[in-house]
Write a protein that holds these residues in place. Structure first.
Motif, PDB file in Angstrom:
ATOM      1  N   ASN A 194       2.459   1.688  -3.231  1.00 46.37           N
ATOM      2  CA  ASN A 194       1.414   2.070  -4.257  1.00 46.37           C
ATOM      3  C   ASN A 194       1.165   3.671  -4.164  1.00 46.37           C
ATOM      4  O   ASN A 194       1.002   4.403  -4.883  1.00 46.37           O
ATOM      5  CB  ASN A 194       0.076   1.401  -3.935  1.00 46.37           C
ATOM      6  N   GLU A 195       1.174   4.293  -2.753  1.00 44.98           N
ATOM      7  CA  GLU A 195       0.813   5.469  -2.602  1.00 44.98           C
ATOM      8  C   GLU A 195       1.878   6.325  -3.264  1.00 44.98           C
ATOM      9  O   GLU A 195       1.936   7.521  -3.705  1.00 44.98           O
ATOM     10  CB  GLU A 195       1.003   5.791  -1.054  1.00 44.98           C
ATOM     11  N   SER A 216       0.857  -1.175   0.067  1.00 47.23           N
ATOM     12  CA  SER A 216       0.082   0.009  -0.051  1.00 47.23           C
ATOM     13  C   SER A 216       0.731   1.307   0.059  1.00 47.23           C
ATOM     14  O   SER A 216       0.637   2.267  -0.811  1.00 47.23           O
ATOM     15  CB  SER A 216      -0.856   0.039   1.309  1.00 47.23           C
ATOM     16  N   LYS A 219       3.768  14.801 -13.746  1.00 44.95           N
ATOM     17  CA  LYS A 219       2.989  15.046 -15.004  1.00 44.95           C
ATOM     18  C   LYS A 219       3.288  16.481 -15.444  1.00 44.95           C
ATOM     19  O   LYS A 219       3.928  17.409 -14.531  1.00 44.95           O
ATOM     20  CB  LYS A 219       1.218  15.258 -14.561  1.00 44.95           C
ATOM     21  N   THR A 258       1.865   6.248  -6.960  1.00 44.59           N
ATOM     22  CA  THR A 258       0.793   7.294  -7.455  1.00 44.59           C
ATOM     23  C   THR A 258       1.169   8.670  -7.062  1.00 44.59           C
ATOM     24  O   THR A 258       0.870   9.556  -8.213  1.00 44.59           O
ATOM     25  CB  THR A 258      -0.407   6.729  -6.477  1.00 44.59           C
ATOM     26  N   ASP A 259       1.719   9.127  -5.918  1.00 48.62           N
ATOM     27  CA  ASP A 259       2.293  10.395  -5.842  1.00 48.62           C
ATOM     28  C   ASP A 259       3.077  10.929  -6.892  1.00 48.62           C
ATOM     29  O   ASP A 259       3.082  12.057  -7.180  1.00 48.62           O
ATOM     30  CB  ASP A 259       2.504  10.800  -4.502  1.00 48.62           C
ATOM     31  N   ALA A 291       3.612   9.892  -9.749  1.00 45.55           N
ATOM     32  CA  ALA A 291       3.250   9.984 -11.210  1.00 45.55           C
ATOM     33  C   ALA A 291       2.386  11.367 -11.251  1.00 45.55           C
ATOM     34  O   ALA A 291       2.462  12.024 -12.077  1.00 45.55           O
ATOM     35  CB  ALA A 291       1.997   8.953 -11.164  1.00 45.55           C
ATOM     36  N   THR A 292       1.642  11.773 -10.350  1.00 44.58           N
ATOM     37  CA  THR A 292       0.947  13.085 -10.063  1.00 44.58           C
ATOM     38  C   THR A 292       2.081  14.154 -10.128  1.00 44.58           C
ATOM     39  O   THR A 292       1.813  15.218 -10.871  1.00 44.58           O
ATOM     40  CB  THR A 292       0.368  13.203  -8.588  1.00 44.58           C
TER      41      THR A 292
END
Length: 187
Positions: free
Chosen positions: A86-87, A83, A97, A90-91, A93-94
């Motif tokens: 994954n966080e 988990s 961008k 994800t962070d 990836a954000t």
């Protein structure tokens, strides 16, 4: 029982078992009787055991560190570890961008311009003069006094004291302010 406790003992057993079988290949005999072995075989068996004992201590250390590493990997692959990974992904990836990266580059460029500007260099050049003029004020006695004052204020300014003082000021304010009118205006 943990794998790290069992594994080294299993390795030692696995390494010494073949030597015991080679020394006495008869399946009927379960225990090696050293009295039945000729001197040459006994010396060979003794040398074999010594080599294996030396080799197993290093191997046991290696296996112990391997089991510790596996425990770390096990923790990493736990539900909370996955988990967390994954966080982070994800962070990231954000964060990576297009608008965020452009904004970060712009912010870093602005900070670089500000830090490299003439105002900052003048401030840095003036620091020795500023520090020398303030150095007379910063004595050990002043630091001790300020520390004592802050400690006393910390002890005095409890939530109850602040609440009571605020209430007192609010009670006195309507009586006190009419006496202080600006000059030149009388009503």
């Amino acid at each position: 029982m943990r794998l790290s406790n069992i594994l080294p003992a299993a390795v030692v057993a696995a390494l010494t078992l073949p030597a015991m079988i080679m020394a006495n290949p008869s399946p009927a005999a379960s225990i090696i009787d050293a009295r039945e072995l000729p001197d040459i075989e006994l010396r060979s068996l003794h040398e074999l055991f010594e080599r294996q004992a030396v080799n197993t201590t290093g191997l046991i250390g290696l296996l112990t560190s391997l089991t510790q590493s596996l425990a770390g990997i096990e923790q990493l692959l736990s539900p909370t570890g996955i988990s967390s990974i994954n966080e982070v992904v994800t962070d990231l990836a954000t964060l990576l961008k297009a608008p965020t990266t452009d904004q970060t580059k712009s912010l870093l460029g602005t900070v670089s311009d500000l830090l490299g500007g003439p105002e900052v260099s003048q401030l840095i050049k003036g620091l020795p003069a500023i520090l020398s003029s303030v150095s007379g004020l910063l004595t050990p006695a002043l630091v001790t006094n300020v520390t004592d004052i802050l400690a006393g204020a910390h002890d005095l300014l409890t939530p109850t004291f602040v609440s009571q003082t605020t209430g007192l000021i609010n009670d006195v304010a309507p009586v006190w302010f009419p006496f202080f009118r600006p000059r030149g205006k009388c009503s």
